[in-house]
Design a protein around this motif. Structure first.
Motif: not given
Length: 298
Positions: A189-197
Motif C-alpha cells: 500500500f505504501y508503494a502503491s499510494c499517491d498520497v498518504f493522509a
C-alpha cells in the motif's frame, strides 16, 4: 489492554514505542473509556498507571521519540530531564520490500484500480484518534473532482462505517477496508499510494509517516502526526485536522500538481533515508555507552 493494542507489533520499534506512548494514549482515551468501561477495566487501567509510575521512577533512562513526548514525562511523571533519551523511530520497510518481485505486485495492484489515484490512511486500532472522520469527509470532496480510491487499514468503528454509508461512499469501490494487514501488504500500500493522509489528533511518533516517505510518497498530516519529520511545502503538507477544507485542498494539490508532487516525492525519500533503523540504532548505542561510562565513573 487497549493502550497496548493501538499499534501492531513491528519488532524493535515496539521497544521504544510503548514507553513513549503509554501515557499519551491513556490521557487521550481514558475519559471516553470511563463512560463505557466496567469497574474491572477501570481498576486495571488505574493499576497499570500506578505500576508504570513506580517503574519510570526507578529507571536509569527512558527512551522517547521526540521532545513532545519527553515533556510529558517531565511534567506528568516528574522524571528528571537527564534520564530522558530522545531517539526517533526508524524505518526499514523500503529495505525489506523493494525488489523486482515486490514492485511487480505493486504494478498489478494498481492496474486493478483502473488508473484511479490512491490515498492511504493507516488507522490501527484507534480510528478516532487517528482522525478517520477528517479523511473520510475530505475524501468525499476529493472524489467529486478526481477519480480516486481511499485505502483505510486497521479496525473501523461502527461510527466510521456509518459515516462511509452516510457520505454515499461504496466499500470495495470507493473505500477499501483491508483490516489489520501484514508488513508486506502494508508495504504494498505504501508503494502503491499517491498520497498518504493522517489527520491524527494525538501521536507519539507516527512511524507510518516515515515508512511511507521512504517510498517517495508526499504526505498530508496533522501537526502531531508530522512532527518532527514533515516540513510543510517540502515533503508534504501539515494541516489542522479539524479544517476539512484545508485538508481537502492539500490532497487535491498533490494529486493535480505533477511538478510539485515530483519535488516533494524526492524530498520525502531523502528525509526518510535519514531515519533508517541502522542509523537510529547506532546513535542509540552511543547514548547507552555514554550512560554506562558515566555510571562506571561514579
Amino acid at each position: 489492554d487497549g493502550i497496548r493494542d493501538v499499534e501492531r507489533s513491528r519488532g524493535l520499534g515496539d521497544v521504544y514505542k510503548r514507553q513513549g506512548s503509554m501515557w499519551c494514549e491513556m490521557k487521550c482515551t481514558f475519559l471516553k473509556r470511563l463512560k463505557n468501561a466496567n469497574i474491572k477495566t477501570i481498576f486495571r487501567q488505574m493499576l497499570d498507571l500506578c505500576i508504570e509510575t513506580l517503574y519510570v521512577s526507578d529507571v536509569d533512562a527512558i527512551i522517547v521519540p521526540h521532545i513532545n513526548a519527553a515533556k510529558e514525562f517531565w511534567e506528568i511523571y516528574r522524571v528528571e530531564k537527564d534520564k530522558i533519551i530522545i531517539s526517533p523511530y526508524g524505518q526499514d520497510f523500503y529495505e525489506r520490500f523493494h525488489d523486482k518481485k515486490f514492485f511487480h505486485k505493486v504494478t498489478n495492484f494498481k492496474s486493478k484500480l483502473s488508473g484511479k489515484k490512491i490515498i492511504l490512511f493507516v488507522g490501527g486500532m484507534d480510528w478516532e484518534r487517528k482522525g478517520a472522520q477528517t479523511i473520510l469527509l475530505s475524501f468525499s470532496e476529493v472524489l467529486k473532482e478526481i477519480p480516486s480510491v481511499l485505502i483505510m487499514t486497521g479496525k473501523p468503528s461502527r461510527k466510521h462505517l456509518d459515516l462511509i454509508s452516510k457520505l454515499g461512499l461504496n466499500v470495495g469501490e470507493d473505500v477499501l477496508l483491508p483490516g489489520l494487514v501484514s508488513d508486506e501488504t502494508l508495504a504494498l500500500f505504501y508503494a502503491s499510494c499517491d498520497v498518504f493522509a493522517l489527520p491524527s489528533h494525538h501521536e507519539g511518533f507516527s512511524q507510518p509517516v516515515i515508512e511511507v516517505m521512504a517510498y517517495g510518497k508526499p504526505v498530508v498530516v496533522s501537526p502531531l502526526a508530522g512532527y518532527p519529520v514533515v516540513s510543510t511545502g517540502v515533503n508534504g503538507f501539515i494541516v489542522d485536522p479539524n479544517n476539512i477544507q484545508a485538508f481537502t485542498q492539500a490532497i487535491k494539490k498533490l494529486l493535480t500538481d505533477r511538478s510539485l508532487y515530483n519535488v516533494m516525492s524526492k524530498n520525502a525519500y531523502l528525509k526518510a533515508k535519514k531515519y533508517s533503523w541502522s542509523k537510529i540504532g547506532l546513535n542509540l548505542l552511543k547514548r547507552f555507552q555514554g550512560l554506562l561510562d558515566r555510571q562506571l565513573s561514579n
